[in-house]
Design a protein around this motif. Structure first.
Motif: not given
Length: 184
Positions: A112, A114, A125-126, A168, A171
């Motif tokens: 992963r 960020s 992102e994520h 989100d 994640w």
């Protein structure tokens, strides 16, 4: 000196047999049958059967996508399901795939990030990666500017784009080791 050399050779032979035994065991271990085979090729096997869908509920979890907590991704429907305890869908959403699809099968989240620049040059992102196909990392991500993805068919990209809100949720849910099941 000769007995010392014989002892070393005996030790090396024993170590070789142990190594062969471990490798043979690893080769015999398979994913549970309900998750299907693990693959990491560029395209699904010819003639692969599409997981059955509930026509009255197109967002319903595909049959045959396994059990337990997992991420389910349909390459044909461009949809993801985050499945929690009790086989309950916690969240489902549409995605925009890159130009490289993972083959149907069982995977796990392997890494992963960020925030990075995606293979298409977009700040994302994520990032949740679960395999590679044709030398390209495959995973879920959200564009920081929440712009819709426009994959370049001439450039191999494995980013499966989701909205920032869906990113989100992914994640939070898809930590390292989480199963990811890919279906047609």
């Amino acid at each position: 000196m000769a007995s010392s050399s014989a002892g070393i050779v005996t030790g090396l032979v024993a170590a070789a047999f142990v190594t062969i035994g471990v490798l043979a065991h690893q080769a015999s271990v398979t994913a549970p049958a309900d998750l299907g085979p693990a693959h990491a090729t560029v395209s699904p096997a010819p003639g692969a059967v599409k997981a059955p869908r509930d026509r009255r509920h197109p967002d319903a979890l595909p049959a045959g996508s396994g059990t337990g907590e997992r991420v389910v991704y349909s390459v044909d429907d461009d949809r993801v399901w985050l499945v929690g305890p009790g086989n309950k869908v916690r969240h489902t959403f549409a995605v925009t795939p890159g130009s490289v699809d993972p083959a149907p099968g069982a995977y796990t989240v392997t890494s992963r990030s960020s925030r990075i620049t995606g293979s298409d040059g977009v700040l994302v992102e994520h990032v949740v990666r679960f395999t590679s196909a044709g030398g390209v990392a495959v995973g879920f991500s959200a564009a920081v500017d929440d712009a819709a993805a426009k994959p370049d068919p001439d450039r191999p990209t494995g980013g499966i784009r989701e909205s920032r809100a869906d990113g989100d949720a992914m994640w939070e849910f898809a930590t390292i080791g989480r199963p990811v099941v890919v279906v047609r």
